[in-house]
Design a protein around this motif. Structure first.
Motif, PDB file in Angstrom:
ATOM      1  N   MET A 115       2.109  -3.195  -8.090  1.00 37.17           N
ATOM      2  CA  MET A 115       0.711  -3.538  -7.905  1.00 37.17           C
ATOM      3  C   MET A 115       0.659  -5.018  -7.511  1.00 37.17           C
ATOM      4  N   ILE A 116      -0.017  -5.314  -6.422  1.00 36.89           N
ATOM      5  CA  ILE A 116      -0.249  -6.704  -6.054  1.00 36.89           C
ATOM      6  C   ILE A 116      -1.642  -7.052  -6.576  1.00 36.89           C
ATOM      7  N   SER A 220       9.032   1.895  -0.039  1.00 35.36           N
ATOM      8  CA  SER A 220       8.028   1.024  -0.659  1.00 35.36           C
ATOM      9  C   SER A 220       6.792   1.840  -0.979  1.00 35.36           C
ATOM     10  N   LEU A 221       6.104   1.423  -2.025  1.00 35.52           N
ATOM     11  CA  LEU A 221       4.887   2.100  -2.461  1.00 35.52           C
ATOM     12  C   LEU A 221       4.073   1.065  -3.243  1.00 35.52           C
ATOM     13  N   TYR A 222       2.920   0.680  -2.710  1.00 39.61           N
ATOM     14  CA  TYR A 222       2.185  -0.347  -3.425  1.00 39.61           C
ATOM     15  C   TYR A 222       0.684  -0.289  -3.167  1.00 39.61           C
ATOM     16  N   PHE A 223      -0.044  -0.877  -4.101  1.00 35.83           N
ATOM     17  CA  PHE A 223      -1.481  -1.078  -3.943  1.00 35.83           C
ATOM     18  C   PHE A 223      -1.724  -2.583  -3.952  1.00 35.83           C
ATOM     19  N   ASP A 224      -2.250  -3.087  -2.853  1.00 32.33           N
ATOM     20  CA  ASP A 224      -2.567  -4.507  -2.729  1.00 32.33           C
ATOM     21  C   ASP A 224      -4.041  -4.687  -3.084  1.00 32.33           C
ATOM     22  N   GLN A 225      -4.262  -5.184  -4.302  1.00 31.44           N
ATOM     23  CA  GLN A 225      -5.633  -5.328  -4.795  1.00 31.44           C
ATOM     24  C   GLN A 225      -6.385  -6.418  -4.039  1.00 31.44           C
ATOM     25  N   VAL A 226      -5.635  -7.334  -3.432  1.00 27.99           N
ATOM     26  CA  VAL A 226      -6.268  -8.424  -2.691  1.00 27.99           C
ATOM     27  C   VAL A 226      -6.736  -7.928  -1.322  1.00 27.99           C
TER      28      VAL A 226
END
Length: 390
Positions: A115-116, A220-226
């Protein structure tokens, strides 16, 4: 699809050209998706072409000398074609051998799954703050990716085997919802790990068979909250368990934007969606490699089967000169090949040749004509192997 028909341009010739284009399109498509399929399968598919061809459109037709040359755009229904292949037993995995394609996972790198967070949420976090949600729902991502790969493979006439449907592997589950693709999250070491028991049993159970393992990996697997981005990248490789050949298919990513205020389950489901979509897109390349490796396995099995059909006769006389004379006198109708190997004459019989007739009628006749007697107890038949000693 371009075809040429001898004759003058007429309705009948144009109709004949269109028919030829349809048949040729079916044949060409079959060679691409199932190179090992035989002529009977090809003829059946040609006979079924009305149900398999979605549309055929003329692109051009002209008179060239004493021939009519025509070109057509032929669209084949992939799904119907490959289902029909399966029904006929003519898929790329059927033939001289039943090629098994297993689906398994290679472990991801924890650093590529995160998680970003924005500054406020990131302050004072533990090391696994960003990874935690992924660990909790990781098996759902695994199932989504697995199911997407299988669905796309089935549309292309490929059959993938899920290990969780094989009874022998059920006891090796790491948790009740383990999809059994070989990877799990080790909570003790806080990292992704391989199920070594499962991998060892897979190699043991499928050793010596025509088996290909389709490995996927979450690159890769991610959620960029920004940036409000959900993104996944999936890599696929194919491994032939029999030969050890490994071929990388490549990597594919997929990304969607997610609005502010979306609840946690929406983000979780969104990650499953982007991961499965990336896997599905990559299967457009992987299916070609799967067919190539299946075709090679079929050809290898055909060669092995032909070799297994041959009867080998090992003859050892006290004189190499006499064995050489025997070799030169053998009938080509019954002998595929022969040669001296060490202290023996090794003879491979042609397919369909009776070993008993060859030994007792032809071979012993030659040997006894040279004044050499072979006792019955020195003649041993063992399946496809005959051993004769003076």
């Amino acid at each position: 699809m371009s075809v040429s028909i001898k004759g003058k341009s007429s309705f009948a010739v144009k109709k004949q050209a269109k028919l030829l284009a349809e048949k040729q399109a079916i044949t060409n498509y079959l060679k691409r998706v199932s190179p090992a399929a035989g002529s009977q399968c090809e003829q059946q598919l040609i006979d079924d072409r009305a149900a398999l061809i979605q549309r055929i459109s003329p692109q051009g037709i002209s008179q060239v000398g004493d021939s009519v040359e025509a070109s057509y755009l032929v669209r084949i229904d992939d799904e119907k074609f490959n289902y029909r292949l399966e029904e006929l037993g003519c898929g790329s995995q059927s033939g001289a051998a039943e090629v098994v394609i297993l689906i398994m996972e290679e472990p991801p790198t924890a650093g590529d799954i995160a998680m970003i967070l924005n500054d406020a949420d990131a302050s004072g976090t533990r090391e696994l703050r960003g990874l935690g949600p992924f660990v909790l729902y990781y098996t759902s991502y695994q199932r989504a990716i697995r199911d997407a790969i299988i669905s796309k493979a089935n549309m292309e006439g490929l059959k993938l085997t899920r290990l969780d449907t094989v009874d022998d592997f059920q006891k090796m589950k790491m948790s009740h919802d383990d999809p059994m693709v070989g990877v799990y999250f080790d909570t003790e070491n806080e990292d992704f790990a391989l199920n070594q028991r499962l991998i060892k049993e897979v190699k043991r159970k499928f050793a010596g068979k025509s088996t290909i393992i389709l490995y996927y990996r979450i690159a890769s697997l991610y959620f960029d909250q920004v940036q409000r981005e959900l993104k996944a990248a999936i890599a696929i490789s194919m491994h032939d368990l029999d030969t050890g050949e490994t071929k990388s298919v490549g990597e594919q990513d997929f990304m969607v934007m997610i609005p502010e205020g979306q609840p946690g389950p929406a983000i979780r489901d969104g990650l499953s969606e982007v991961a499965s979509n990336a896997a599905s897109l990559l299967m457009n390349r992987a299916k070609k490699e799967a067919r190539r490796m299946s075709s090679i396995a079929q050809k290898r099995a055909q060669t092995q089967n032909k070799s297994a059909d041959l009867t080998t006769v090992n003859l050892k006389l006290s004189s190499k000169r006499n064995m050489y004379k025997v070799m030169k006198a053998l009938s080509p109708a019954s002998v595929k090949d022969s040669g001296m190997q060490g202290e023996e004459l090794v003879i491979h019989l042609t397919s369909g040749t009776s070993a008993e007739d060859f030994v007792f009628v032809e071979l012993l006749g030659l040997i006894e004509g040279m004044g050499i007697s072979i006792p019955d107890q020195n003649i041993q038949f063992n399946d496809k192997q005959v051993t004769i000693r003076q």
